[in-house]
Design an enzyme around this catalytic site. Structure first.
Site, PDB file in Angstrom:
ATOM      1  N   GLN B  19       0.930  -1.180  -0.234  1.00  0.00           N
ATOM      2  CA  GLN B  19      -0.014   0.011   0.142  1.00  0.00           C
ATOM      3  C   GLN B  19       0.764   1.267   0.137  1.00  0.00           C
ATOM      4  O   GLN B  19       0.431   2.516  -0.368  1.00  0.00           O
ATOM      5  CB  GLN B  19      -0.886  -0.147   1.211  1.00  0.00           C
ATOM      6  CG  GLN B  19      -0.380   0.239   2.570  1.00  0.00           C
ATOM      7  CD  GLN B  19      -1.353  -0.084   3.650  1.00  0.00           C
ATOM      8  OE1 GLN B  19      -1.805  -1.294   3.921  1.00  0.00           O
ATOM      9  NE2 GLN B  19      -1.390   0.853   4.438  1.00  0.00           N
ATOM     10  N   CYS B  25      -5.320   0.486   3.595  1.00  0.00           N
ATOM     11  CA  CYS B  25      -5.298  -0.907   4.058  1.00  0.00           C
ATOM     12  C   CYS B  25      -6.938  -1.719   3.797  1.00  0.00           C
ATOM     13  O   CYS B  25      -7.276  -2.716   3.408  1.00  0.00           O
ATOM     14  CB  CYS B  25      -5.032  -1.373   5.365  1.00  0.00           C
ATOM     15  SG  CYS B  25      -5.688  -0.345   6.799  1.00  0.00           S
ATOM     16  N   HIS B 162      -6.241  -1.591  11.633  1.00  0.00           N
ATOM     17  CA  HIS B 162      -5.947  -2.127  10.473  1.00  0.00           C
ATOM     18  C   HIS B 162      -6.496  -3.082   9.899  1.00  0.00           C
ATOM     19  O   HIS B 162      -7.124  -4.172  10.382  1.00  0.00           O
ATOM     20  CB  HIS B 162      -4.238  -2.558  10.744  1.00  0.00           C
ATOM     21  CG  HIS B 162      -3.772  -2.961   9.370  1.00  0.00           C
ATOM     22  ND1 HIS B 162      -3.436  -2.046   8.551  1.00  0.00           N
ATOM     23  CD2 HIS B 162      -3.012  -4.119   9.258  1.00  0.00           C
ATOM     24  CE1 HIS B 162      -2.695  -2.639   7.558  1.00  0.00           C
ATOM     25  NE2 HIS B 162      -2.441  -3.845   7.953  1.00  0.00           N
TER      26      HIS B 162
END
Lengths: 70, 214
Positions: B19, B25, B162
């Site tokens: 990323q 994410c 995340h």
């Protein structure tokens, strides 16, 4: 190498190596997680969080059995 | 349930992505699940556009962050067909949404589920088997220093931050673990994957888990 940026990164790197000692102290078994130097070691924990940990968590209802989709 | 399940063995999981310095994410995890579920359904595994989700899913904040649930809800409501990665490539920056004709694109999300599987990781195993790779939101603070192996400690389940893709599990060894694809490139962790001990909601792996229907 005399730059302020270098000094700051080096400081974060040193902090990371101290964290690794602490984190690895629990790694007694062969398969246990290992912690060490990687591409994030010269970031502060705040920088890491600000860039890479940006997912918003929404609480989901508890699972109550497999169901067919709507 | 089989003792081991790894969707990578079925060639339905796309390669690990990176990323970059972009908080995307949430988009990688959602697109990863869609790609895999589509391939499980018999279609060829095609990499779909993460950038399209970043640019167009307006409830989210692009590279400044987002929620997999919001992204999935937006995809479900708009019935947007995701373009391929090659026609709408990843930029690691938030851009202006590019519009295509409604018929353009590869696949749309029909529905999704999101559940808390904490205390029910065996049911999560069944969900993974039945639905395909799952989107999970975890606490990844300690992953800054992760090199490999099975995470069993130092990972709380209270501050999820995340999004990742759960692609399998393995209960054949001493320590059963989840196989989780991350989006920080292949130099991180186990060639881009992280293994998390099953059973204790380590890292909050079971707190918010989404499955996709196409």
């Amino acid at each position: 190498e005399d730059s302020e940026e270098f000094e700051r990164r080096y400081f974060y790197f040193q902090n990371a190596t101290k964290r690794h000692v602490s984190l690895n102290s629990f790694s007694s078994e062969l398969q246990s997680a290992q912690y060490g130097i990687n591409q994030f070691s010269d970031l502060s924990q705040e920088e890491f969080r600000d860039v890479y940990l940006r997912a918003v968590f929404h609480r989901a209802p508890p699972f109550s059995g497999l169901t067919a989709p709507k | 349930l089989p003792a081991k399940l790894d969707w990578r063995d079925k060639a339905v999981v796309a390669p690990v992505q990176d990323q970059g310095a972009c908080g995307s994410c949430w988009a990688f995890s959602v697109v990863g699940a869609i790609q895999s579920v589509r391939a499980i359904g018999g279609s060829q595994l095609v990499q779909l556009s993460v950038q399209q989700l970043i640019d167009c899913s307006f409830q989210n904040a692009g590279c400044s962050g987002g929620s997999p649930s919001s992204a999935l809800r937006w995809l479900e409501q708009t019935r947007l067909k995701l373009a391929t990665q090659s026609e709408y490539p990843y930029q690691a920056a938030t851009g202006i949404c590019r519009f295509f004709s409604p018929s353009h694109g590869v696949v749309a999300v029909r529905n999704f589920t999101a559940h808390d599987f904490s205390g029910q990781e065996e049911a999560m195993m069944a969900e993974l088997l039945q639905r395909g790779p799952l989107v999970a939101v975890v606490d990844a603070v300690s992953w800054q220093d992760y090199l490999g192996g099975i995470i069993q400690h130092h990972c709380s389940s209270h501050y999820s931050n995340h999004a990742v893709l759960v692609v399998g599990y393995d209960t054949t060894g001493n320590i059963p673990y989840w196989i989780v694809q991350n989006s920080w490139g292949t130099t991180w962790g186990n060639q881009g994957y992280v293994y998390i001990k099953m059973g204790g909601n380590i890292c909050g792996i079971a707190d918010s888990v989404a499955a996709v229907f196409l």
